[in-house]
Design a protein around this motif. Structure first.
Motif, PDB file in Angstrom:
ATOM      1  N   ALA A  24      -5.877   3.198   2.598  1.00 60.31           N
ATOM      2  CA  ALA A  24      -5.715   3.438   4.033  1.00 60.31           C
ATOM      3  C   ALA A  24      -6.164   2.231   4.850  1.00 60.31           C
ATOM      4  O   ALA A  24      -5.520   1.862   5.842  1.00 60.31           O
ATOM      5  CB  ALA A  24      -6.497   4.682   4.447  1.00 60.31           C
ATOM      6  N   LEU A  25      -7.245   1.594   4.441  1.00 58.35           N
ATOM      7  CA  LEU A  25      -7.732   0.429   5.189  1.00 58.35           C
ATOM      8  C   LEU A  25      -6.782  -0.758   5.042  1.00 58.35           C
ATOM      9  O   LEU A  25      -6.582  -1.517   5.999  1.00 58.35           O
ATOM     10  CB  LEU A  25      -9.140   0.056   4.726  1.00 58.35           C
ATOM     11  N   ARG A  26      -6.171  -0.933   3.864  1.00 61.37           N
ATOM     12  CA  ARG A  26      -5.169  -1.997   3.732  1.00 61.37           C
ATOM     13  C   ARG A  26      -3.969  -1.713   4.627  1.00 61.37           C
ATOM     14  O   ARG A  26      -3.410  -2.622   5.248  1.00 61.37           O
ATOM     15  CB  ARG A  26      -4.731  -2.137   2.272  1.00 61.37           C
ATOM     16  N   LEU A  27      -3.557  -0.449   4.687  1.00 64.50           N
ATOM     17  CA  LEU A  27      -2.466  -0.069   5.584  1.00 64.50           C
ATOM     18  C   LEU A  27      -2.824  -0.387   7.030  1.00 64.50           C
ATOM     19  O   LEU A  27      -2.018  -0.962   7.781  1.00 64.50           O
ATOM     20  CB  LEU A  27      -2.163   1.424   5.423  1.00 64.50           C
ATOM     21  N   PRO A 213       0.249  -0.802   1.485  1.00 65.08           N
ATOM     22  CA  PRO A 213       0.415  -2.001   0.661  1.00 65.08           C
ATOM     23  C   PRO A 213      -0.686  -2.075  -0.398  1.00 65.08           C
ATOM     24  O   PRO A 213      -1.854  -1.800  -0.103  1.00 65.08           O
ATOM     25  CB  PRO A 213       0.271  -3.136   1.678  1.00 65.08           C
ATOM     26  N   ASP A 214      -0.314  -2.443  -1.607  1.00 61.42           N
ATOM     27  CA  ASP A 214      -1.345  -2.605  -2.636  1.00 61.42           C
ATOM     28  C   ASP A 214      -2.026  -3.963  -2.465  1.00 61.42           C
ATOM     29  O   ASP A 214      -1.762  -4.696  -1.497  1.00 61.42           O
ATOM     30  CB  ASP A 214      -0.761  -2.433  -4.039  1.00 61.42           C
ATOM     31  N   GLU A 215      -2.883  -4.318  -3.388  1.00 60.80           N
ATOM     32  CA  GLU A 215      -3.651  -5.559  -3.252  1.00 60.80           C
ATOM     33  C   GLU A 215      -2.763  -6.794  -3.295  1.00 60.80           C
ATOM     34  O   GLU A 215      -3.145  -7.859  -2.811  1.00 60.80           O
ATOM     35  CB  GLU A 215      -4.714  -5.624  -4.347  1.00 60.80           C
ATOM     36  N   ALA A 216      -1.558  -6.662  -3.861  1.00 60.25           N
ATOM     37  CA  ALA A 216      -0.610  -7.777  -3.900  1.00 60.25           C
ATOM     38  C   ALA A 216       0.323  -7.783  -2.696  1.00 60.25           C
ATOM     39  O   ALA A 216       1.188  -8.649  -2.582  1.00 60.25           O
ATOM     40  CB  ALA A 216       0.209  -7.713  -5.187  1.00 60.25           C
ATOM     41  N   GLY A 217       0.146  -6.795  -1.789  1.00 60.39           N
ATOM     42  CA  GLY A 217       0.981  -6.729  -0.599  1.00 60.39           C
ATOM     43  C   GLY A 217       2.291  -5.989  -0.794  1.00 60.39           C
ATOM     44  O   GLY A 217       3.149  -6.009   0.094  1.00 60.39           O
ATOM     45  N   ILE A 218       2.464  -5.333  -1.938  1.00 56.00           N
ATOM     46  CA  ILE A 218       3.680  -4.560  -2.208  1.00 56.00           C
ATOM     47  C   ILE A 218       3.464  -3.126  -1.730  1.00 56.00           C
ATOM     48  O   ILE A 218       2.444  -2.505  -2.030  1.00 56.00           O
ATOM     49  CB  ILE A 218       4.016  -4.579  -3.711  1.00 56.00           C
ATOM     50  N   TRP A 219       4.468  -2.606  -1.004  1.00 59.05           N
ATOM     51  CA  TRP A 219       4.321  -1.286  -0.390  1.00 59.05           C
ATOM     52  C   TRP A 219       4.769  -0.184  -1.344  1.00 59.05           C
ATOM     53  O   TRP A 219       5.777  -0.306  -2.033  1.00 59.05           O
ATOM     54  CB  TRP A 219       5.127  -1.220   0.910  1.00 59.05           C
ATOM     55  N   HIS A 220       3.980   0.908  -1.361  1.00 53.63           N
ATOM     56  CA  HIS A 220       4.253   2.062  -2.215  1.00 53.63           C
ATOM     57  C   HIS A 220       3.905   3.341  -1.447  1.00 53.63           C
ATOM     58  O   HIS A 220       3.173   3.320  -0.469  1.00 53.63           O
ATOM     59  CB  HIS A 220       3.368   2.067  -3.479  1.00 53.63           C
TER      60      HIS A 220
END
Length: 293
Positions: A24-27, A213-220
């Motif tokens: 959530a914080l990365r989002l 986004p995951d740690e690599a910046g890819i959205w899921h």
């Protein structure tokens, strides 16, 4: 005569469980960057957001720009809804400033003495706001809004030794300092493309799923629902109110801790207020601390 709406929104914030916090914080970090970039680009168009307030705010933003960093169509809708709401609020505040700017005067400033620094002449400000509000007739600008803008103008005076002549002098670009993302731009909690939300009031929980986004910046999409316990006060409101689109938001504590909360907003009927003569006690609240200068 002032009119009031028969309903009002009430918001209850619930902290997300620990297992969903990092995603959530990365989002929120990603959406904050997009929101702030859009605010920077659209700030010169502030007046336009004061002229048109019909329909979703994301549609108004879409007339001027597309996403500066595409994370998906509905994700951008939610980000641009956040942008549009901020700009509409600032445009209304600018209108309030234009009402008070002609009455800004040195009389609002309490002069410095040997024992006391310069400060705000609050009795003079209150008297001026009361007089101005009476002269506005059908205008619905509240006493609090007028008073708040005058206080902000006084703070500007303390920094520059003059009052502002334009709202853009008074108000810095309102960039988000913490992440905030309204899901009102999506297709609803059952068919949303940025989030899904299902309530089980009897069980006292909400099932929340969101794109991130995951740690690599890819959205899921998150693979499992986040189970959020509902507080009793929220369950009571849901019995009679209508649940509106939620807002995902970051909070920060004084020690620097960051965490994500989900704001549940419920539209309920306004309570009928008792006659003033029958009121024995009044509870007041203030959103800040006055700092005398």
């Amino acid at each position: 005569m002032r009119t009031s709406r028969p309903h009002q929104p009430l918001t209850y914030d619930v902290r997300l469980p620990d297992e969903a916090q990092a995603d959530a914080l990365r989002l929120l970090d990603a959406s904050k960057a997009v929101v702030n970039q859009a605010l920077t680009l659209l700030w010169p168009c502030l007046d336009e957001f004061g002229r048109e307030r019909v329909g979703p705010a994301w549609k108004q933003v879409g007339k001027y720009m597309g996403s500066p960093k595409s994370h998906g169509d509905r994700q951008w809708r939610c980000e641009s809804e956040t942008v549009g709401r901020i700009l509409r609020q600032q445009a209304e505040r600018k209108k309030t400033f234009e009402l008070v700017q002609p009455i800004l005067s040195d009389g609002f400033i309490r002069p410095k003495t040997e024992k006391r620094p310069a400060g705000k002449n609050r009795p003079a400000i209150k008297e001026a706001v009361t007089s101005l509000q009476k002269s506005l007739e059908e205008d619905e600008t509240s006493f609090v809004a007028l008073h708040n803008v005058i206080e902000q103008a006084c703070n500007f005076f303390f920094r520059t030794d003059r009052f502002p002549t334009r709202y853009e002098e008074l108000q810095p670009l309102p960039l988000l300092k913490v992440g905030m993302l309204t899901y009102a731009g999506d297709d609803g909690r059952e068919k949303g493309q940025a989030y899904r939300l299902a309530l089980d009031v009897d069980a006292g929980v909400a099932r929340f799923r969101f794109r991130y986004p995951d740690e690599a910046g890819i959205w899921h999409w998150r693979k499992v629902d986040t189970i959020i316990p509902l507080p009793d006060c929220l369950k009571e409101r849901l019995d009679d109110g209508e649940l509106m689109a939620p807002t995902l938001r970051e909070e920060r504590r004084a020690d620097g801790e960051r965490f994500a909360v989900l704001d549940f907003t419920v539209e309920v009927e306004k309570e009928v207020l008792p006659a003033w003569e029958s009121v024995e006690r009044v509870l007041g609240a203030d959103w800040g601390v006055h700092v005398e200068r």
